[in-house]
Design a protein around this motif. Structure first.
Motif, PDB file in Angstrom:
ATOM      1  N   VAL A   1      -2.229 -14.238  -2.765  1.00  0.00           N
ATOM      2  CA  VAL A   1      -1.364 -13.265  -3.841  1.00  0.00           C
ATOM      3  C   VAL A   1      -0.259 -12.785  -3.257  1.00  0.00           C
ATOM      4  O   VAL A   1       0.868 -12.991  -4.000  1.00  0.00           O
ATOM      5  N   LEU A   2      -0.119 -12.354  -1.999  1.00  0.00           N
ATOM      6  CA  LEU A   2       1.131 -11.839  -1.410  1.00  0.00           C
ATOM      7  C   LEU A   2       2.091 -12.842  -0.962  1.00  0.00           C
ATOM      8  O   LEU A   2       3.370 -12.895  -1.476  1.00  0.00           O
TER       9      LEU A   2
ATOM     10  N   ASN B   1       3.565 -13.859  -4.560  1.00  0.00           N
ATOM     11  CA  ASN B   1       4.401 -12.893  -4.967  1.00  0.00           C
ATOM     12  C   ASN B   1       5.870 -12.871  -4.351  1.00  0.00           C
ATOM     13  O   ASN B   1       6.712 -12.583  -5.011  1.00  0.00           O
TER      14      ASN B   1
ATOM     15  N   LEU C   1       1.598 -17.412  -9.298  1.00  0.00           N
ATOM     16  CA  LEU C   1       1.437 -15.975  -8.873  1.00  0.00           C
ATOM     17  C   LEU C   1       0.415 -15.804  -9.870  1.00  0.00           C
ATOM     18  O   LEU C   1      -0.679 -15.096  -9.621  1.00  0.00           O
TER      19      LEU C   1
ATOM     20  N   LEU D   1      -3.611 -14.745  -8.898  1.00  0.00           N
ATOM     21  CA  LEU D   1      -3.963 -13.250  -9.520  1.00  0.00           C
ATOM     22  C   LEU D   1      -5.334 -13.602 -10.118  1.00  0.00           C
ATOM     23  O   LEU D   1      -6.318 -12.620 -10.169  1.00  0.00           O
TER      24      LEU D   1
ATOM     25  N   ASN E   1       0.409  -5.811  -8.690  1.00  0.00           N
ATOM     26  CA  ASN E   1       0.835  -7.059  -8.571  1.00  0.00           C
ATOM     27  C   ASN E   1       1.285  -7.493  -9.981  1.00  0.00           C
ATOM     28  O   ASN E   1       2.249  -8.203 -10.168  1.00  0.00           O
TER      29      ASN E   1
ATOM     30  N   LEU F   1       6.529  -6.512   0.644  1.00  0.00           N
ATOM     31  CA  LEU F   1       5.520  -7.506   0.310  1.00  0.00           C
ATOM     32  C   LEU F   1       5.254  -8.186   1.519  1.00  0.00           C
ATOM     33  O   LEU F   1       4.286  -8.529   2.106  1.00  0.00           O
TER      34      LEU F   1
ATOM     35  N   ALA G   1       5.396  -1.839  -5.832  1.00  0.00           N
ATOM     36  CA  ALA G   1       5.488  -2.659  -4.527  1.00  0.00           C
ATOM     37  C   ALA G   1       5.091  -1.872  -3.373  1.00  0.00           C
ATOM     38  O   ALA G   1       4.168  -2.358  -2.569  1.00  0.00           O
TER      39      ALA G   1
ATOM     40  N   ILE H   1       1.379  -1.515  -3.516  1.00  0.00           N
ATOM     41  CA  ILE H   1       0.455  -2.666  -3.057  1.00  0.00           C
ATOM     42  C   ILE H   1       0.245  -2.629  -1.641  1.00  0.00           C
ATOM     43  O   ILE H   1      -0.991  -2.938  -1.236  1.00  0.00           O
TER      44      ILE H   1
ATOM     45  N   SER I   1      -3.543  -2.726  -0.205  1.00  0.00           N
ATOM     46  CA  SER I   1      -3.902  -3.938   0.443  1.00  0.00           C
ATOM     47  C   SER I   1      -4.650  -3.395   1.946  1.00  0.00           C
ATOM     48  O   SER I   1      -5.526  -4.054   2.439  1.00  0.00           O
TER      49      SER I   1
END
Length: 729
Positions: free
Chosen positions: A547-548, A551, A579, A583, A614, A655, A704, A707, A711
């Protein structure tokens, strides 16, 4: 409720048409064979047709032929092998276990290989009870292959004749799911619904919507050569543009509820969203019926009410009340809603026009948008390792089938081991949650099917009635297999038991034995679902990294488009799709994890919030695109691009820092630093869109930042038990 379960749309859906196609082909081929042979021979031909029919799914014609031909060849080879080994018990048992293992390894090729795995294991179980000489085995396989090839020819002929119709039906399904997506968004304006729960529901449905949109892409964008195809291409593209606009309508719903909690504006916004969903459904319904769609819904009363609310808020603000924030939020929503209504109008128009060609992305390479299916032996070989989920699943299936065969051989009554094995094959799936759901559906469906069959044989045992029930159950089985498996389990139980009653009319224990065998198979599958289980939390680090990474790529493409560095939105669309797919994969893993034992669940809340944050980044970028389009007049390009460049740099560093902490490519050292506020030199620019761009960029950067927080929390919770998760699966 699923759109295809609604009586209004059920008979137009591709699910029902699949059932009709499946039933007509299977019954037709079996009855045709029955005109020239006896019942046993006709059933062999019918079983061959059935195995090929399991691969009969909406696909481009070339892919469909390859998939069904693979089923014909593989199932014929398995039938021959099992028939030759049948006289030698231990050789047969060994062969059954090995075929179970290698058939399950085919799951490595993705979702489209699942029906092929089922067809292989199904014919394996159907062949294991027959004792034949080599000559009889080759004769049996010849009949089986004849039925399989007959269904292949039939299915390809029907698919060619209905190739445009199938595109319409798959496109309509994507439109129906988009309407359901808007229904969920509508409830954000209803204060009775909890915002967190609504976000979770929205993200879950987004995964389903992404899957339906991908199915539409795969059929529509591969081949579009005539006027009819041009229409579905234009509707498909318009649907995707509408989806982006809907993403851009995301706002700070908590703030909206605070400022407008007592205002009728909230109900008005909800009503507009509800009407928009019904409007999109009307397009989908027209597409399913091969008709042009015309707008029949008026939004004027709600839009007039919104304007009245804005005038009232403006008057209160002029009187000195603190209404500026509410005014800004409501105006932004009003503008986005008007854009969505215009786009829905274009969706209607797209279904009406007769196009000479398909100008959309002329000479562009569509491959990045399409599902890539490669059947390479090297891919399977690369998964022969204990940390591979597919390898562990294959071992699990092989051991469960070996156990089922052993239990069947020890039972005191005239057990049919193949029914136990078939139950194991149907229930045992790659993930624990899928196995759990399939077990419940299989047991309930079999019990209901057995009861209905017993009633039919007891009170309605007339040949004509039994044949009618056989035809109906044959149609219902494929119709519901992807909609409600429980209904499919009822239908398939009735179908098989009635077929058996025709072959062995004097078997009084037929239904009782099948019930017992089903419970035994379910028990074995349940026990082995814990053996070498691949718990979902083990895959989380890989999915988070994915995902990262996507993104970051999406942000690169997005800001290049926003700053005018690229005037082609093709790369942006590709990265947005990637993306959304990543997700969807993470969201699906979370949903499956929630069905697992509590001891195997990790960081549920943080994964939820990570997915939402995200998703919000995508919504903010879509909103920025909409703002720049709406305020394009007299845009101060240098100042806006400087602001966007600064934001891109900051979000990219954030990110990248999150990715580095999950084992991804290390970012620049500056990426680890705390983010600084937007420079004061950007504070005042005389342009109507400037405050909106500033506000959206602040939200983008704030989300952001969150995130990284979520994470890291996921990594702390998952890492202690995920030592093998970092390896690719």
């Amino acid at each position: 409720m699923h759109y295809a379960l609604n009586p209004r749309t059920f008979f137009y859906s591709h699910y029902f048409h699949l059932g009709l196609r499946f039933g007509a082909g299977l019954v037709g081929i079996t009855f045709l064979a029955l005109q020239f042979t006896d019942m046993e021979t006709a059933m062999t031909v019918g079983i061959g047709a059935l195995c090929t029919a399991l691969m009969d799914m909406p696909s481009p014609l070339r892919h469909k032929f390859n998939e069904m031909l693979a089923s014909v060849l593989l199932c014929s080879a398995v039938t021959l092998l099992i028939s030759l080994c049948a006289p030698y018990y231990w050789l047969l048992m060994t062969t059954l276990v090995l075929i179970s293992f290698f058939a399950s390894m085919m799951v490595v090729y993705g979702k489209k290989s699942m029906p092929l795995q089922l067809a292989t294991l199904f014919i394996m179980t159907m062949s294991m009870e027959h004792q034949m000489t080599p000559a009889q085995a080759f004769h049996h396989v010849g009949l089986f292959t004849l039925g399989a090839i007959a269904y292949l020819a039939y299915a390809m002929g029907v698919a060619w004749l209905l190739r445009h119709r199938i595109k319409q039906q798959v496109l309509a399904e994507a439109l129906f799911e988009l309407a359901a997506y808007i229904d969920i968004k509508a409830d954000f304006y209803d204060v009775r619904y909890n915002l967190t729960e609504q976000f979770n529901k929205l993200v879950r449905h987004q995964a389903l919507l992404a899957d339906r949109q991908q199915a539409s892409r795969d059929l529509i964008l591969r081949s579009h050569q005539n006027r009819k195809d041009a229409i579905v291409v234009q509707v498909h593209v318009c649907m995707l543009d509408l989806y982006e606009l809907i993403l851009s309508t995301h706002t700070d719903y908590a703030q909206l509820r605070v400022h407008l909690v007592d205002s009728p504006a909230m109900k008005t916004l909800h009503d507009i969203a509800y009407k928009a969903a019904r409007d999109i459904e009307s397009v989908a319904y027209a597409v399913t019926r091969k008709l042009a769609s015309y707008a029949a819904i008026s939004y004027e009363p709600e839009l007039d009410a919104i304007e009245a609310h804005l005038r009232q808020l403006q008057a209160e603000a002029d009187a000195g009340k603190p209404r500026q924030e509410a005014l800004a939020v409501l105006r932004a929503q009003r503008n986005k809603i008007r854009a969505i209504i215009r786009m829905i109008g274009e969706l209607h128009v797209s279904s009406q026009r007769i196009y000479e060609g398909t100008p959309f992305w002329v000479d562009a390479d569509m491959q990045p948008f399409l599902s890539q299916q490669k059947y390479e032996l090297q891919l399977m070989r690369s998964h022969f390792r204990m940390d591979s989920p597919v390898f562990r699943f294959s071992l699990r299936v092989a051991m469960a089938i070996a156990c089922g065969l052993a239990v069947g051989s020890l039972l005191p009554y005239a057990a049919h081991s193949y029914w136990i094995v078939l139950t194991i094959v149907i229930i045992l799936k790659p993930s624990f949650s899928m196995t759990k759901q399939r077990r419940s559906d299989r047991i309930v469906g079999t019990v209901i099917g057995c009861v209905i069959t017993a009633l039919i044989l007891r009170f309605f045992n007339w040949p004509a009635f039994i044949m009618a029930c056989l035809v109906l159950s044959t149609i219902a089985t494929p119709t519901f297999i992807y909609l409600r498996y429980r209904y499919a389990a009822i239908a398939v139980s009735i179908m098989i038991l009635l077929q058996m009653s025709l072959v062995a009319p004097h078997d009084t224990n037929l239904i009782t034995e099948r019930l017992i065998d089903t419970f035994i198979g379910a028990a074995v599958a349940t026990v082995f679902s814990f053996v070498l289980a691949n718990w979902e939390y083990l895959s989380l680090p890989r999915l988070i990294r994915q995902v990262l990474e996507t993104n970051l790529s999406y942000m690169e493409a997005s800001f290049a488009l926003l700053q005018g560095q690229s005037h082609n939105d093709f790369p942006y669309r590709i990265q947005r799709k990637r993306l959304m797919d990543s997700l969807s994969g993470l969201s699906a893993a979370l949903v499956r994890m929630l069905d697992e034992p509590a001891s195997k669940q990790r960081a549920v809340e943080d994964i939820n919030l990570f997915i939402v944050q995200n998703y919000l980044l995508v919504a903010h970028v879509a909103a920025l695109r909409a703002i720049l389009r709406r305020h394009a007049k007299d845009i101060p390009a240098d100042a806006v691009n400087a602001m966007l460049h600064y934001s891109h740099d900051q979000v990219g560093r954030t990110l990248a820092a999150a990715l580095a902490r999950h084992g991804g490519t290390a970012p620049r050292k500056a990426g680890m630093d705390a983010l600084t506020p937007i420079p004061s030199s950007f504070a005042e620019v005389p342009w109507s869109g400037w405050p909106l761009v500033q506000r959206r960029i602040r939200l983008l950067q704030a989300d952001a930042d969150k995130i990284i927080i979520h994470s890291e929390a996921i990594m702390r919770d998952v890492a202690p038990g995920a030592t093998a998760a970092g390896r690719p699966a």
